[in-house]
Each structure stands twice: as structure tokens, then as C-alpha cells.
Design a protein around this motif. Sequence first.
Motif, PDB file in Angstrom:
ATOM      1  N   ARG A 184       0.839  -1.196   0.000  1.00  0.00           N
ATOM      2  CA  ARG A 184       0.000   0.000   0.000  1.00  0.00           C
ATOM      3  C   ARG A 184       0.876   1.250   0.000  1.00  0.00           C
ATOM      4  NH1 ARG A 184      -3.253  -1.905   5.352  1.00  0.00           N
ATOM      5  NH2 ARG A 184      -4.451  -3.632   4.462  1.00  0.00           N
ATOM      6  N   GLN A 185       0.320   2.340  -0.515  1.00  0.00           N
ATOM      7  CA  GLN A 185       0.962   3.640  -0.398  1.00  0.00           C
ATOM      8  C   GLN A 185       0.557   4.227   0.941  1.00  0.00           C
ATOM      9  OE1 GLN A 185       2.639   5.638  -3.356  1.00  0.00           O
ATOM     10  NE2 GLN A 185       3.557   6.222  -1.413  1.00  0.00           N
ATOM     11  N   GLU A 186       1.466   4.222   1.899  1.00  0.00           N
ATOM     12  CA  GLU A 186       1.142   4.731   3.237  1.00  0.00           C
ATOM     13  C   GLU A 186       1.192   6.249   3.272  1.00  0.00           C
ATOM     14  OE1 GLU A 186       2.542   3.883   7.843  1.00  0.00           O
ATOM     15  OE2 GLU A 186       3.965   3.665   6.213  1.00  0.00           O
ATOM     16  N   SER A 187       2.191   6.832   2.647  1.00  0.00           N
ATOM     17  CA  SER A 187       2.311   8.276   2.511  1.00  0.00           C
ATOM     18  C   SER A 187       3.197   8.540   1.307  1.00  0.00           C
ATOM     19  CB  SER A 187       2.921   8.904   3.777  1.00  0.00           C
ATOM     20  OG  SER A 187       4.271   8.519   3.924  1.00  0.00           O
ATOM     21  N   GLU A 188       3.482   9.797   1.037  1.00  0.00           N
ATOM     22  CA  GLU A 188       4.256  10.121  -0.157  1.00  0.00           C
ATOM     23  C   GLU A 188       5.638   9.472  -0.142  1.00  0.00           C
ATOM     24  OE1 GLU A 188       4.521  14.263  -0.838  1.00  0.00           O
ATOM     25  OE2 GLU A 188       2.390  14.518  -1.262  1.00  0.00           O
ATOM     26  N   GLN A 189       6.199   9.241   1.034  1.00  0.00           N
ATOM     27  CA  GLN A 189       7.547   8.693   1.123  1.00  0.00           C
ATOM     28  C   GLN A 189       7.601   7.379   1.887  1.00  0.00           C
ATOM     29  OE1 GLN A 189      10.164  11.751   2.616  1.00  0.00           O
ATOM     30  NE2 GLN A 189      10.117  12.884   0.698  1.00  0.00           N
ATOM     31  N   HIS A 190       6.473   6.710   2.017  1.00  0.00           N
ATOM     32  CA  HIS A 190       6.452   5.451   2.753  1.00  0.00           C
ATOM     33  C   HIS A 190       5.582   4.421   2.041  1.00  0.00           C
ATOM     34  CE1 HIS A 190       8.113   7.971   5.935  1.00  0.00           C
ATOM     35  NE2 HIS A 190       8.482   6.857   6.535  1.00  0.00           N
ATOM     36  N   ILE A 191       6.084   3.199   2.008  1.00  0.00           N
ATOM     37  CA  ILE A 191       5.358   2.055   1.482  1.00  0.00           C
ATOM     38  C   ILE A 191       5.030   1.130   2.649  1.00  0.00           C
ATOM     39  CG2 ILE A 191       5.444   0.058  -0.060  1.00  0.00           C
ATOM     40  CD1 ILE A 191       5.398   2.777  -1.470  1.00  0.00           C
ATOM     41  N   GLU A 192       3.811   0.643   2.686  1.00  0.00           N
ATOM     42  CA  GLU A 192       3.410  -0.292   3.725  1.00  0.00           C
ATOM     43  C   GLU A 192       3.228  -1.672   3.108  1.00  0.00           C
ATOM     44  OE1 GLU A 192       0.566   0.462   7.315  1.00  0.00           O
ATOM     45  OE2 GLU A 192      -0.641  -0.302   5.646  1.00  0.00           O
ATOM     46  N   VAL A 193       3.855  -2.674   3.702  1.00  0.00           N
ATOM     47  CA  VAL A 193       3.763  -4.057   3.238  1.00  0.00           C
ATOM     48  C   VAL A 193       3.096  -4.882   4.337  1.00  0.00           C
ATOM     49  CG1 VAL A 193       5.038  -6.104   2.492  1.00  0.00           C
ATOM     50  CG2 VAL A 193       5.827  -3.821   1.813  1.00  0.00           C
ATOM     51  N   GLY A 230      10.452   3.476   4.370  1.00  0.00           N
ATOM     52  CA  GLY A 230      10.532   4.811   3.793  1.00  0.00           C
ATOM     53  C   GLY A 230      11.584   5.660   4.463  1.00  0.00           C
ATOM     54  N   ALA A 231      11.523   6.953   4.177  1.00  0.00           N
ATOM     55  CA  ALA A 231      12.487   7.900   4.717  1.00  0.00           C
ATOM     56  C   ALA A 231      12.430   7.910   6.239  1.00  0.00           C
ATOM     57  CB  ALA A 231      12.221   9.294   4.160  1.00  0.00           C
ATOM     58  N   GLY A 232      13.529   8.246   6.860  1.00  0.00           N
ATOM     59  CA  GLY A 232      13.663   8.145   8.303  1.00  0.00           C
ATOM     60  C   GLY A 232      12.938   9.211   9.071  1.00  0.00           C
ATOM     61  N   ASP A 233      11.599   9.137   9.106  1.00  0.00           N
ATOM     62  CA  ASP A 233      10.807   9.980   9.993  1.00  0.00           C
ATOM     63  C   ASP A 233       9.599   9.169  10.421  1.00  0.00           C
ATOM     64  OD1 ASP A 233       9.805  11.859   7.089  1.00  0.00           O
ATOM     65  OD2 ASP A 233       8.873  10.077   7.917  1.00  0.00           O
ATOM     66  N   ASP A 234       8.630   9.825  11.105  1.00  0.00           N
ATOM     67  CA  ASP A 234       7.525   9.041  11.648  1.00  0.00           C
ATOM     68  C   ASP A 234       6.576   8.566  10.563  1.00  0.00           C
ATOM     69  OD1 ASP A 234       5.756  11.943  13.041  1.00  0.00           O
ATOM     70  OD2 ASP A 234       6.127  11.340  10.973  1.00  0.00           O
ATOM     71  N   GLY A 235       6.526   9.250   9.400  1.00  0.00           N
ATOM     72  CA  GLY A 235       5.768   8.767   8.261  1.00  0.00           C
ATOM     73  C   GLY A 235       4.282   8.681   8.464  1.00  0.00           C
ATOM     74  N   GLY A 236       3.767   9.156   9.590  1.00  0.00           N
ATOM     75  CA  GLY A 236       2.354   8.936   9.835  1.00  0.00           C
ATOM     76  C   GLY A 236       1.455  10.098   9.497  1.00  0.00           C
ATOM     77  N   ALA A 237       2.012  11.309   9.301  1.00  0.00           N
ATOM     78  CA  ALA A 237       1.171  12.483   9.148  1.00  0.00           C
ATOM     79  C   ALA A 237       0.315  12.446   7.902  1.00  0.00           C
ATOM     80  CB  ALA A 237       2.047  13.739   9.138  1.00  0.00           C
ATOM     81  N   ASP A 238       0.850  11.899   6.805  1.00  0.00           N
ATOM     82  CA  ASP A 238       0.130  11.934   5.537  1.00  0.00           C
ATOM     83  C   ASP A 238      -0.371  10.562   5.129  1.00  0.00           C
ATOM     84  OD1 ASP A 238       0.708  14.654   5.231  1.00  0.00           O
ATOM     85  OD2 ASP A 238       2.718  14.167   4.479  1.00  0.00           O
ATOM     86  N   SER A 239      -0.617   9.686   6.110  1.00  0.00           N
ATOM     87  CA  SER A 239      -1.022   8.325   5.762  1.00  0.00           C
ATOM     88  C   SER A 239      -2.359   8.342   5.048  1.00  0.00           C
ATOM     89  CB  SER A 239      -1.109   7.452   7.013  1.00  0.00           C
ATOM     90  OG  SER A 239      -2.090   7.955   7.887  1.00  0.00           O
ATOM     91  N   THR A 240      -2.570   7.339   4.192  1.00  0.00           N
ATOM     92  CA  THR A 240      -3.785   7.246   3.402  1.00  0.00           C
ATOM     93  C   THR A 240      -4.195   5.798   3.312  1.00  0.00           C
ATOM     94  OG1 THR A 240      -4.756   7.590   1.228  1.00  0.00           O
ATOM     95  CG2 THR A 240      -2.397   7.175   1.276  1.00  0.00           C
ATOM     96  N   ASP A 241      -5.498   5.564   3.122  1.00  0.00           N
ATOM     97  CA  ASP A 241      -6.003   4.205   2.987  1.00  0.00           C
ATOM     98  C   ASP A 241      -5.991   3.720   1.553  1.00  0.00           C
ATOM     99  OD1 ASP A 241      -8.507   4.832   5.511  1.00  0.00           O
ATOM    100  OD2 ASP A 241      -6.508   3.951   5.686  1.00  0.00           O
ATOM    101  N   ASP A 242      -5.620   4.607   0.618  1.00  0.00           N
ATOM    102  CA  ASP A 242      -5.638   4.213  -0.783  1.00  0.00           C
ATOM    103  C   ASP A 242      -4.540   3.207  -1.065  1.00  0.00           C
ATOM    104  OD1 ASP A 242      -7.708   5.908  -1.219  1.00  0.00           O
ATOM    105  OD2 ASP A 242      -6.444   7.579  -1.904  1.00  0.00           O
ATOM    106  N   GLY A 243      -4.862   2.150  -1.770  1.00  0.00           N
ATOM    107  CA  GLY A 243      -3.863   1.154  -2.140  1.00  0.00           C
ATOM    108  C   GLY A 243      -3.147   1.546  -3.398  1.00  0.00           C
ATOM    109  N   LEU A 244      -2.028   0.893  -3.647  1.00  0.00           N
ATOM    110  CA  LEU A 244      -1.324   1.074  -4.904  1.00  0.00           C
ATOM    111  C   LEU A 244      -2.102   0.404  -6.012  1.00  0.00           C
ATOM    112  CD1 LEU A 244       2.232   0.253  -3.586  1.00  0.00           C
ATOM    113  CD2 LEU A 244       1.396   2.482  -4.285  1.00  0.00           C
ATOM    114  N   PRO A 245      -1.868   0.796  -7.286  1.00  0.00           N
ATOM    115  CA  PRO A 245      -2.569   0.155  -8.390  1.00  0.00           C
ATOM    116  C   PRO A 245      -2.425  -1.365  -8.327  1.00  0.00           C
ATOM    117  CG  PRO A 245      -1.381   2.063  -9.173  1.00  0.00           C
ATOM    118  CD  PRO A 245      -0.987   1.875  -7.732  1.00  0.00           C
ATOM    119  N   GLY A 246      -3.575  -2.044  -8.500  1.00  0.00           N
ATOM    120  CA  GLY A 246      -3.587  -3.491  -8.385  1.00  0.00           C
ATOM    121  C   GLY A 246      -4.084  -3.950  -7.031  1.00  0.00           C
ATOM    122  N   PHE A 247      -4.338  -3.004  -6.110  1.00  0.00           N
ATOM    123  CA  PHE A 247      -4.802  -3.346  -4.777  1.00  0.00           C
ATOM    124  C   PHE A 247      -6.020  -2.492  -4.442  1.00  0.00           C
ATOM    125  CE2 PHE A 247      -0.290  -4.086  -5.076  1.00  0.00           C
ATOM    126  CZ  PHE A 247      -0.244  -5.419  -4.756  1.00  0.00           C
TER     127      PHE A 247
END
Length: 381
Positions: free
Chosen positions: A251-260, A345-362
Amino acid sequence: MNRNAVATVILATLLIVSLVGAAGVGASTTAESAKTTTSNESYAGTYLAFEASGNAVTDYTVDGETLFSSVAVDSQSEVDGGADASIDLGAVVDISGAGLSITAQSQTTTQIDADSGASLSAHDTERGHLVVSAGDESQVVEAKLDGNAQASAEGDNRVVVESDTRNGVFLVVGDGDVTVNEQGDVVASLERESTLVFRSYAEGERDDQAKEDEQRIADGSAAAEVYVDVRDGETVADTVSYGEETAVEARQESEQHIEVVVDRAISEGAIVITTVEEEAVGTLENLEVRVDGEAAVEASSQSELESAIGGEESAYMVSQHAESETKATVYVAFNHFSERTASIGAGDDGGADSTDDGLPGFGALAALLALGAGVGVRLRQ
């Protein structure tokens, strides 16, 4: 309307028709819609192209290089005529193959089911993965090579295919064998719930690290791979599972983070190999991994990474690609399962811009595919 929107509309139409159970004209419309999504049983993606018709996957091409003229699978009982003796793989040639059905297709993955009970998945990644899962019955697979390709055995349960600009490797995960038959093609026998994996490389890419990855896949310590890249400005992910007990979603968790997200039926830990493009995570200089919200330990060696399996804490290691400064492979060693989530992703908390939208195919598209999977394209009755 862009390609993804069109695909979503087509799949939504297919789902609605299948759910209402319409007969006559409705059933015909469903079949035609399904054929549209598979382009008359042909697929051409960013890296991968092939056709699926009748009883074989044909002209399997990765990055412009055709590696197999056909790949067929059938139950071992059909191939050996029901004999109780062990099958002589070297003598297996020209198997008829079971009928095939394309049952689901996303932007990166095509799922194909065989009448023998096996399933095949083809992945539009730089590795051009082809995965054959035996299911509940023993299977035989034959991959006939293109005229420019040659195959040779490399150790136990590993066959290397070499062509003009690419090479690749077949691996057995679980119980089975793979070898080269008397015609020079690749044949494999798979016991129930075992898997045959093919992954390919551009010239010079199959280095020591690649071979170590292959060994992890073959011995089961690597449960899955994830590929995340950017195509036409859009982040795209593909997941490859190496066991029927493992489900993986990216999933796309935020602009700079991927969630697996990895859901595994057995409790034993394993490694998930994730290849990311810099544009998808912002930077490769300061990648960090969090597992279930907690920072994972960065391993300083391969042995330390592997020791995390079954240990107290999950761990990760980042490997920069020698052939590309814009890609890196992140090895995440989950210490245990069942369902675990890794954020890369990049070394920060990564949570501010989280989204529920999945990557294409999900996400929503994947839900449509899952619900409509029974409305497959029958390629041979």
C-alpha cells in the motif's frame, strides 16, 4: 479517462453482471467484458509480454527477450498415465497440458488457473516472475525454450536459462524436482502444495546477492518479494508469494512510505524481499523500517539478518543496486507471524500523511478482482 479508470469501470461492470446472474445476453456480455480486460488472451506490460490460449502460456517475453515458446502444466497422473513409479523427468517431452483460464488480472499480475488444479501467476516486474503452484495435486510443468535460449542444471533443484540478453533461474520451493529433459527444455515435478518459481535477470545482474536470494526462496526462508516502482508518474507495486500459506499486499502509506502487509498461516518468521525505486520513497539515503509501528533493528550482516527469524525483534537490511543508483532492496526479517505490517521509507515518523488508498492493483480494484475471480475467461473447455 486514464487506463486505470477504464480498467476499474470494466471490472465493476463485470462484477455487477456476475452478481445478478443474468442469462442469455447478460452472460454473453460478461464473457466479452472479460476478454476485453485480457486483450484476447494476450498481455503486454512494462516488462512482460505473453499469450495464454488453450493449454499453454506462450511466447513468454521479458524486457523484449523471448525466453519460452510455451509453458504447460498438467497433473502427474495424466502425464505418467497413473503409474505408481516415480516419473522420469528427463524423458518427459511434449506434455499436452491442462486447459487454462485467466481468472484475475491487475496492472501488474495475471492469475491463470489450470484444469489440473495448478495455478500460474505472471508478474510484470523487472524479474518477469512466473510462479506455478501445484495446489492439492502433484503436477508436471514443461517450459519449452525459445530457439535462442539454452538450459542447464545448476546444483540441486535449480535450472539456469541463458539467452542473448537475459538469463534466469527455475527454483522449486517445497517438494519436487526441476531438470533439463532430453530435448533441452525445462521440466519439473511438483508435489502437492509445492511451487516452481522462475525469475530472470538482465546481463550481469545475477550476482552473488541474487544467488543468495534464490537460495532463500528455495529453502523457504524468503516468503515473498515486493516490487515498487514509478511508471508514468504513478507508484505501482507487485507482490510475489512463494507459498500457499502466505498472502502479501503493498500500500501507499504516505508520499515517502510504502506499507507491506504479510499474512502467513504459520507462526515461523521469514524474510520479505522488497525492491523500491527512489522516487517511490523519496530517498534511498536514510531508509528505515518499522514493523507493527515499532522501529526494526538494522542488521549489520546477512547472518544477523537471518538470526532475527525466531528471535526477539524483527530486523532489516538495505542493499543498494550496483546496476542502478535509483533502486535498493530492503530485506525485512519478520521474527514471527501471523499478520505483520512493515513500513518502509524515509527516516521519519511517516504517519502524518497516511492514506487508505492502495497502490494500483490493490484496494478497491483488488476487491473487485477477488469478488469477480470466478468469472474467468475460459480458454479451453
